[in-house]
Design a protein around this motif. Structure first.
Motif, PDB file in Angstrom:
ATOM      1  N   GLU A 245      -8.079   0.142  -3.664  1.00 40.90           N
ATOM      2  CA  GLU A 245      -8.178  -1.020  -4.535  1.00 40.90           C
ATOM      3  C   GLU A 245      -7.384  -0.786  -5.817  1.00 40.90           C
ATOM      4  O   GLU A 245      -7.404   0.312  -6.367  1.00 40.90           O
TER       5      GLU A 245
ATOM      6  N   GLU B 283      -6.442  -2.138   4.723  1.00 37.29           N
ATOM      7  CA  GLU B 283      -6.809  -3.312   3.947  1.00 37.29           C
ATOM      8  C   GLU B 283      -5.671  -3.715   3.010  1.00 37.29           C
ATOM      9  O   GLU B 283      -4.967  -2.872   2.473  1.00 37.29           O
TER      10      GLU B 283
ATOM     11  N   ASN C  62       0.840  -1.195   0.000  1.00 32.24           N
ATOM     12  CA  ASN C  62       0.000   0.000   0.000  1.00 32.24           C
ATOM     13  C   ASN C  62       0.874   1.243   0.000  1.00 32.24           C
ATOM     14  O   ASN C  62       1.807   1.343   0.785  1.00 32.24           O
TER      15      ASN C  62
ATOM     16  N   PHE D 113      -4.427  -5.509  -0.440  1.00 34.40           N
ATOM     17  CA  PHE D 113      -4.905  -5.908  -1.754  1.00 34.40           C
ATOM     18  C   PHE D 113      -3.879  -6.814  -2.419  1.00 34.40           C
ATOM     19  O   PHE D 113      -2.696  -6.762  -2.113  1.00 34.40           O
TER      20      PHE D 113
ATOM     21  N   ASN E 247      -3.325  -9.430  -9.254  1.00 32.29           N
ATOM     22  CA  ASN E 247      -4.233 -10.349  -9.949  1.00 32.29           C
ATOM     23  C   ASN E 247      -3.450 -11.455 -10.653  1.00 32.29           C
ATOM     24  O   ASN E 247      -4.024 -12.346 -11.232  1.00 32.29           O
TER      25      ASN E 247
ATOM     26  N   ARG F  33      -3.818   2.823  -7.899  1.00 34.49           N
ATOM     27  CA  ARG F  33      -4.695   2.399  -6.812  1.00 34.49           C
ATOM     28  C   ARG F  33      -5.768   3.458  -6.614  1.00 34.49           C
ATOM     29  O   ARG F  33      -5.493   4.661  -6.640  1.00 34.49           O
ATOM     30  N   ASP F  34      -6.973   3.010  -6.387  1.00 34.80           N
ATOM     31  CA  ASP F  34      -8.076   3.927  -6.156  1.00 34.80           C
ATOM     32  C   ASP F  34      -7.762   4.775  -4.926  1.00 34.80           C
ATOM     33  O   ASP F  34      -7.483   4.249  -3.850  1.00 34.80           O
TER      34      ASP F  34
ATOM     35  N   LYS G 191      -8.214  -2.268 -12.097  1.00 36.95           N
ATOM     36  CA  LYS G 191      -8.158  -3.454 -12.940  1.00 36.95           C
ATOM     37  C   LYS G 191      -8.956  -3.167 -14.203  1.00 36.95           C
ATOM     38  O   LYS G 191     -10.102  -2.742 -14.118  1.00 36.95           O
TER      39      LYS G 191
ATOM     40  N   TYR H 229      -6.271   7.839  -9.326  1.00 36.03           N
ATOM     41  CA  TYR H 229      -5.679   6.512  -9.135  1.00 36.03           C
ATOM     42  C   TYR H 229      -4.169   6.608  -8.956  1.00 36.03           C
ATOM     43  O   TYR H 229      -3.410   6.198  -9.822  1.00 36.03           O
TER      44      TYR H 229
ATOM     45  N   THR I 268     -10.425   3.915  -1.895  1.00 35.79           N
ATOM     46  CA  THR I 268     -10.482   2.581  -1.286  1.00 35.79           C
ATOM     47  C   THR I 268      -9.138   1.864  -1.272  1.00 35.79           C
ATOM     48  O   THR I 268      -8.943   0.920  -0.522  1.00 35.79           O
TER      49      THR I 268
ATOM     50  N   THR J  34      -6.089   3.379   4.297  1.00 36.84           N
ATOM     51  CA  THR J  34      -6.682   2.085   4.652  1.00 36.84           C
ATOM     52  C   THR J  34      -5.638   1.051   5.066  1.00 36.84           C
ATOM     53  O   THR J  34      -4.489   1.090   4.635  1.00 36.84           O
TER      54      THR J  34
END
Lengths: 456, 325, 724
Positions: free
Chosen positions: C513, A80, A72, A82, A85, C507-508, C516, C503, C511, A78
């Motif tokens: 995230e 969280e 991150n 990730f 993929n 990354r957002d 993708k 981004y 969030t 955050t």
């Protein structure tokens, strides 16, 4: 890091565990022990088995998948985590990043320069068109002429490390198995060769592309190694998938006879009368459509490719189950005529019990023989299916896809031969070992051949 | 005998119906008639009307299996399935999706297939028997074991490599024969050398190994021992005793393949550009031409059934004790 | 016997591969795959690949590999100048350019500039010397009745192909034939791909089509019995087409094979009972007035064209584009066309054999139907900054190269309605631009297409009005002009844009995230190597990629329903006009809006663009139109509608004996200009195809080596048994 369990991963581990259990249970059966002992008492059997085991090891290591966690950025509030993929496997890590060293495009084995000319700047800053140096080959050399000596030196060093590793791996085996009646020496020699070449490949691939690179600049050796998992899994899972159907139907037909037999016979005659390739092509297209229509089932592309792969295994299994079914039906017919089975009937023993106690154990050897015999055929079939365009997903490395892509590379001048060679070599070794092994297994288990030997 | 054949042929009917049902289901799940129309009409300016027109023209505007609008039996007969598959039984294959008459195509493409498959088959058997006989002469020696190993090694090479290798060496590098192609004007054999060679070489491993087993089985029989005791020479044992007796299992084993020779080989034909049924099938799969695939599946099934029948008959012929009833 | 075979004599070696080969030595090299061509005729040897044409009916066909044949056999009203660039429209089957009159709703002739143009009438006059090829359909008996009309299928049974008909006939092309052809387009039974599109323009077409729907189809339906409002035959050689409103591009459409003349008697001929079952249809046996005629159509192996003896007087153009004369393209100026007698197109599916035969000189030219790009022939050469660089073998063969940028564009588009990437806010534009920059098109083309393409700066390819070269023509959002060449903006810039778009590092911002993106690809059209390459390209800005491969049908479905985020598509020009490209972005063309198979798959909707497009569409070429086009291109760039695009290059590789190889991006009827030096061809083939004999010796030696120990061992064994 987040482990990912693909369907094929789960299945292959399930298969390995059940095989292990199976053999564990059989260890007390003197007849089976005797037969297996026969397989392993030949040096050839030992070598073949060791090679197959090595391939299976690679396939298993390549089936331990995970997704790397993304770091991150600090700006992010955050907590969280990730994940990337891209799915990585333990095997990828063990190769020391062999698959992560990309070139721009083609390069020959052990080459220092790219295979294609590019606009580059020479020492004086002029624009010239020449073969540019590779990004990940021979960076440590101060002059291209040092290459041969360097390769030799690195090989010797790798060999020494390899021998050290061999000592670590083989010594415990030696201590344990000393004095065994089996020709373990053959297996140890094979292990030594495999280990040394593995060490050699990993260490040299840090400095060179041993089998060159492909059009997209990816390492061909790595691709060939990745093909191992696909080949091994296809060869085993296809049979695994069809086993329940073939065994159930075959045993039922042979045991209950009457209309059950008629229906089963009708089913397998119908299926086997369709030209196999057409049936496979149609079914593969069918599954593809299903997968395309339900993209939400799969979180990452790898899972989608995996679903297609499982489907392919299933289809190959279904199209080849009729042979096994026929064999089992015939064997069951024979067994159910035997005196003790008839007697069990007379005593009113239930069908399930008779099937479980008397019939199933006696068809196991047929299943085994089919399993081993089909393995190499399935590995070979994969290449043909890729050519027809109904093979495994292109994103999943496979020898079939490599061969298919390499066909047009042969027409280049000068010829690009290394992709084909890589796929050929790894495929050939596996199929050869499997064929030799299956010969021995058949000789040991097939009553006909044992009979022949007895009379000879 | 005759009654047996007739009965077997009648048994074939439900099998063929089953085959048809299966192909239909598979293909229509993959490809709705709308999809077929769209892919046949090309990719520019495809309007819904054009699709409707195409479906009507090619007979795909009916329900697949059950027509709820029709009355009585017509519920079953006024459907795509009935229309398309009943005709197959009269060997009327209809038209491919691109409008060509399939029966004509099959009839013309059958011969090139046969021209390659038959020599490959015959030469293959001949070569395999010769090789196997030679190996059997040395049974039990190191040579025998070595030969078996070579057979297994040959079996372990993918068919694709034989083809690619053969084309690359014989045709491209050495320029001995045309790399591919086929035409009937002039020397057809010129185009057959390489495919037949590749087919035969690729088959030696599995074939010779199988024949070796058969010969060995015979070689261990009592009558061979008797013959040897009588003082027959090794050569005459091989050719007078072993070969004729082993021919029976060989014959009954290969007879099942003979009808399928008409279907040709998918790989050989497409690599060597032979306009036979094998490449016909491959093209049909690639262009998803359902009508052709359906017909080829049907033909393939019939040939398979004939093959089984021939096997049974060859058993009675080879072994008079077997009676067909 | 064995020893004789092993003896090092050529004859013995030849014996080994069969006495048959010996006989083969007499007619040239052993490996000649081509059948003997008739003596005295100059035959052009070419390929069709990878599949034979499906349709050869000009009303049905809409594929470029089919029009390769159709355009040699048929002559539509209009055509293009062979050499001149930009593409120049010329009359081909007609005497002159169409005479266009404009009329208003009341039917009065009005000034072309007038506002209230309701219809335009195109009047065309057929060439006086245009005649059909000899064909049995034109054969008549003594009383002038058609020779080959059969009452039932049994009568026609002896005739299996066109060459089975002994009597032939011919006649001049009539105006009614052109009208008949257009009626065939409208006949719903033919299911022409043009029907839906042309019905928007040609007056009465829709009506005509509806009327014919209910006509019973038992045998031939003479379309002459039905009239279409927009078609009028003035006299034997003159006809008129009326179209709705103003549509200047219609002249271009007249150059496509759909509008080629079809003689009604030919249509009748092919509707003879029983013909269909033997594939005797217009769809397989085209009959036209062009320079060639089809004499053999075996889709399983070859298609043979021969010179049409009735072809009108046509001559090689006297002038060309600048530089053509220097390249020897005008050497044949003024000669009567066609310059060859016969052309054979053989079916070839495998790349290795195609390529090998070309290198062996058995194919005259490569790239006829496939353009040498995209993994077919691209292996042997690379397109560098100084043009094509040939491999050593090609260069030593004296092979020449004729490249041409196709008036086509392949692109990956964004779905503008996508919740993540679509939309017209400044953030979204920046997001898309960042992705555009990250995708290094030039590198992509170099690796996967051997440089056979030009990165697109706008939707309009070179050679089409509206394409701008040089600094003024670059997309300023993606490129900078550095040292006289466009240079892609840096990855840092892309990262910056991505941050501004919300981004940072991919990354957002809210969030965390990772971003993708989903790319829909056609499973056959993409390789895993190119997918890996794209992963890495976007990985540089931290964006993750997922692929959703599907077959063509499924991909098409996704495009029609807008169920896509990034999709790939291509467009090959029908005619050289910017309108044919800019309509790919015209709002009402979106499949989601028109509920049809629209071409605007990105669903790009910008009212300003749509308004400009409507104005531009009806304007004649000129400065005013160019300004509109430029503005539309600006809008496209500002909104960053496509991820990337490129103009593919088509390349002919010519063996040294083939002349006049200039590629024409639009017109396919260039076979008549090709010239072949037959003697040189014969010589070179002989020279290049000397077989290598030593493997034969080696093989026989190996055979002996295998047999000998066997025999020796056998004898020893025999002796051993004897001693026992």
């Amino acid at each position: 890091m987040k482990p990912v369990i693909l369907w094929s991963d789960a299945l292959i581990f399930l298969l390995v565990i059940s095989l292990a259990l199976f053999f564990w249970r059989l260890r007390n059966d003197p007849q089976t022990r005797e037969r297996w002992a026969e397989v392993f008492s030949s040096r050839l059997g030992m070598v073949a088995f060791t090679v197959i085991a090595a391939y299976i090891m690679v396939a298993l290591l390549d089936s331990l998948h995970f997704r790397r966690a993304l770091e991150n950025p600090e700006s992010l509030a955050t907590e969280e985590v990730f994940y990337d993929n891209k799915v990585t496997s333990v095997f990828d890590v063990l190769t020391g990043g062999m698959g992560e060293r990309f070139e721009r495009t083609y390069s020959a084995p052990f080459a220092l320069l790219s295979f294609e000319k590019e606009n580059i700047k020479d020492a004086d800053g002029h624009d010239i068109r020449d073969f540019p140096p590779l990004r990940h080959a021979g960076q440590h050399l101060s002059h291209p002429d040092e290459r041969a000596g360097d390769i030799l030196g690195k090989s010797v060093r790798a060999l020494l490390w390899g021998l050290l590793l061999c000592a670590l791996v083989i010594t415990p085996q030696w201590l344990l198995l000393r004095g065994s009646r089996f020709p373990w020496l053959a297996s140890w020699t094979t292990q030594a060769v495999i280990l040394c070449s593995a060490v050699w490949m990993v260490s040299l691939s840090r400095h060179y592309h041993i089998l060159g690179t492909d059009q997209g600049g990816a390492d061909v050796l790595f691709q060939s190694l990745k093909g191992i998992r696909t080949g091994v899994l296809l060869g085993t899972l296809a049979t695994l998938v069809m086993l329940p159907i073939a065994v159930t139907l075959g045993v039922m037909a042979g045991y209950f006879k009457g209309w059950v037999d008629d229906v089963v016979q009708y089913l397998y005659t119908t299926l086997s009368s369709i030209p196999g390739i057409l049936l496979i092509a149609a079914s593969v297209l069918l599954f593809q459509v299903y997968i395309d229509l339900n993209p939400d089932f799969f979180a990452v592309g790898m899972e989608k490719a995996d679903a297609k792969f499982i489907a392919l295994c299933f289809i190959l299994g279904v199209t080849s189950w009729s042979t096994l079914c026929r064999l089992i039906r015939a064997e069951t017919l024979k067994i159910s005529q035997l005196g003790y089975v008839q007697a069990a009937h007379a005593f009113g023993v239930s069908h399930t019990r008779i099937l479980g106690r008397h019939v199933l154990p006696n068809v196991v050897h047929i299943i085994l023989i089919t399993f081993v015999l089909d393995f190499s055929a399935l590995v070979l079939a994969e290449a043909v299916l890729s050519y027809i365009g109904v093979g495994v997903d292109p994103s999943m490395g496979s020898w079939g896809n490599m061969i298919n892509g390499a066909r047009s590379e042969l027409s280049r001048e000068p010829t690009i031969w290394w992709t084909l060679t890589g796929a050929f070599f790894f495929m050939f070794v596996l199929v050869l070992a499997a064929n030799l092994f299956s010969d021995l297994v058949r000789d040991a288990f097939d009553p006909r051949t044992s009979l022949r030997r007895a009379s000879a | 005998m005759f009654a047996y054949i007739v009965r077997r042929l009648i048994y074939a009917i439900p099998i063929l119906v089953g085959v048809n049902l299966l192909t239909f289901t598979l293909f229509f799940v993959v490809n709705s008639p709308d999809d077929m129309a769209a892919s046949q009409l090309g990719d520019k300016y495809v309007t819904p009307e054009a699709i409707e027109n195409w479906k009507q023209k090619n007979g795909y505007d009916k329900p697949l299996f059950l027509n709820p609008d029709a009355a009585g039996v017509a519920q079953l007969t006024d459907t795509i399935f009935f229309d398309k598959s009943v005709r197959l039984f009269a060997f009327d294959f209809g038209r491919s999706e691109s409008g060509r008459d399939i029966t004509t195509d099959v009839a013309t493409r059958m011969w090139p297939s046969l021209a390659v498959a038959l020599p490959t088959f015959l030469v293959g058997i001949g070569v395999n028997i010769c090789v196997a006989l030679m190996v059997v002469m040395f049974r039990g020696t190191r040579l025998d074991r070595g030969a078996v190993f070579v057979f297994v090694a040959l079996m372990s090479i993918s068919y694709l490599f034989y083809i690619i290798g053969g084309q690359f060496l014989v045709a491209k590098t050495w320029r001995l024969v045309p790399i591919s192609g086929f035409h009937t004007e002039g020397q057809v054999w010129k185009f057959l050398i390489l495919p037949v060679l590749v087919g035969v070489v690729a088959g030696i491993g599995a074939g010779a190994r199988w024949y070796r087993t058969l010969f060995l089985e015979e070689a261990n029989q009592d009558y061979v021992r008797t013959a040897r005791a009588k003082g027959c020479s090794e050569l005459s044992i091989l050719f007078r005793h072993i070969l004729p007796n082993a021919l029976i299992p060989i014959l009954t084993g290969v007879v099942v393949l003979i009808p399928s020779l008409f279907m040709g080989s998918l790989l050989i034909e497409s690599f060597f550009g032979i306009p036979g049924l094998g490449s016909y099938m491959l093209d049909a799969i690639n262009s998803q031409d359902f009508a052709i695939v359906r017909s080829m599946v049907f033909i393939g099934s019939i040939l398979y059934i004939i093959g089984l029948l021939l096997t049974d008959i060859s058993y009675t012929w080879a072994d008079p004790r077997v009676r067909l009833s | 016997m064995l020893f004789r075979l092993a003896a090092p004599r050529t004859r013995a070696a030849q014996l080994l591969i069969g006495a048959a080969l010996l006989a083969g030595c007499t007619d040239g090299p052993w490996n000649n795959p081509n059948p003997e061509s008739p003596p005295g005729l100059v035959t052009y040897q070419s390929v069709m690949t990878p599949l034979p044409p499906k349709h050869l009916d000009p009303a049905l066909s809409y594929a470029s590999d089919e029009s390769l044949f159709l355009m040699q056999i048929y002559e539509p009203p209009m055509g293009y100048h062979y050499l001149k660039r930009p593409y120049e429209l010329l009359p081909l089957g007609v005497e002159d350019f169409p005479q266009i009159t404009y009329i208003n709703a009341e039917g009065e002739t009005i000034d072309p500039e007038a506002e209230d143009v309701a219809y335009s009438v195109y009047e065309l006059t057929v060439r006086a010397d245009a005649r059909y090829q000899p064909h049995p359909a034109f054969a008549v008996d003594d009383r002038g009745a058609p020779r080959y009309l059969f009452a039932d299928a049994s009568e026609s049974r002896p005739y299996r192909q066109i060459s089975d008909f002994p009597e032939l006939g011919s006649r001049p092309v009539a105006a009614n034939d052109y009208v008949y052809a257009i009626k065939r387009l409208a006949d719903p039974f033919n299911a022409s791909p043009m029907l839906g599109f042309m019905a928007q323009y040609i007056v009465g077409m829709e009506d005509f089509s509806a009327r014919l729907k209910d006509v019973p189809r038992d045998g031939w339906v003479n379309l002459d019995d039905y009239t279409m409002d927009g078609l009028q035959v003035v006299d034997d050689r003159t006809f008129r087409i009326t179209i709705k409103g103003r549509y200047p591009q219609f002249s271009y459409w007249l150059a496509m094979h759909f509008f080629s003349p079809i003689a009604p008697e030919v249509d009748r001929f092919f509707h003879n009972p029983g013909f269909l079952d033997r594939n005797l249809t217009l769809d397989w046996w085209p009959v036209g007035s062009g320079p060639f005629m089809m004499v053999k159509n075996d889709p399983n192996s070859e298609i043979v064209l021969e010179r049409n003896p009735n072809f009108r007087e046509d001559y090689f153009p006297m002038e060309g584009a600048p530089g053509d004369a220097e390249q020897g393209l005008l050497e044949d100026a003024g000669k009567r066309l066609p310059l060859i007698d016969r052309a054979v197109f053989r079916l070839e599916k495998e790349v290795l054999s195609l390529w090998t035969k070309f290198l062996q000189g058995y194919y005259d030219r490569s790239g006829e139907s496939h353009g040498n790009t995209n993994r077919v022939f691209d292996q042997a050469f690379v397109v560098g900054p100084n043009g094509v660089e040939l491999g050593a073998e090609l260069a030593s063969h004296g092979i020449t190269v004729s490249p041409d940028v196709k008036p086509a564009i392949y692109y990956y588009g964004f779905n503008m309605r996508d919740p993540v990437l679509g939309g017209y806010s400044e953030e979204r534009r920046k997001l898309r631009r960042a992705l555009q920059i990250a995708f290094d098109t030039e590198e992509y083309l170099n690796i996967f297409y051997k440089g056979n393409g030009i990165a697109a700066q706008s939707p309009i390819p070179p050679g089409i009005p509206g394409f701008v070269e040089g600094e003024a023509g670059i997309n300023p959002y993606v490129y900078d002009w550095v040292d006289g060449a466009p240079k892609r903006k840096s990855i840092e810039h892309a990262r910056q844009l991505l941050t501004e778009a919300g981004y940072p590092n991919g990354r957002d911002a809210r969030t965390g995230e990772p971003l993708k993106i989903f790319i829909d690809v056609q499973s056959q059209a993409i390789s895993s190597t190119s997918m890996n390459w794209m992963d890495r390209a976007f990985g540089r800005i931290g964006v993750q990629v997922e692929y959703r491969p599907a077959d063509w049908n499924r991909t098409r479905e996704k495009l029609l329903t807008g169920n896509t985020q990034i999709f790939s598509h291509g467009w090959l020009a029908d005619y050289p006009d910017p309108e044919n490209f800019l309509f790919l972005l015209y709002g009402p063309e979106s499949p989601l809006i028109c509920k049809c198979d629209g071409a605007n798959n990105a669903s790009y909707e910008r009212p300003e663009y749509d308004e400009l497009f409507r104005q531009m569409r009806i304007l004649p070429p000129g400065e005013e139109r160019d300004a509109l086009v430029a503005r539309m291109v600006d809008l496209y760039r500002e909104d960053a509608v496509w991820l990337f695009g490129y103009y593919p290059k088509d390349i002919y590789l010519n063996n040294p004996w083939v002349h006049n190889n200039k590629r024409h991006g639009i017109s396919k009827n260039t076979l008549k200009y090709v010239r072949i030096d037959d003697d040189l061809r014969e010589r070179k083939r002989e020279e290049w195809n000397q077989p290598v004999i030593w493997p034969l010796y080696a093989m026989s030696a190996l055979l002996v080596a295998l047999l000998l120990p066997g025999i020796i061992a056998y004898r020893r064994r025999l002796r051993a048994t004897a001693r026992q």
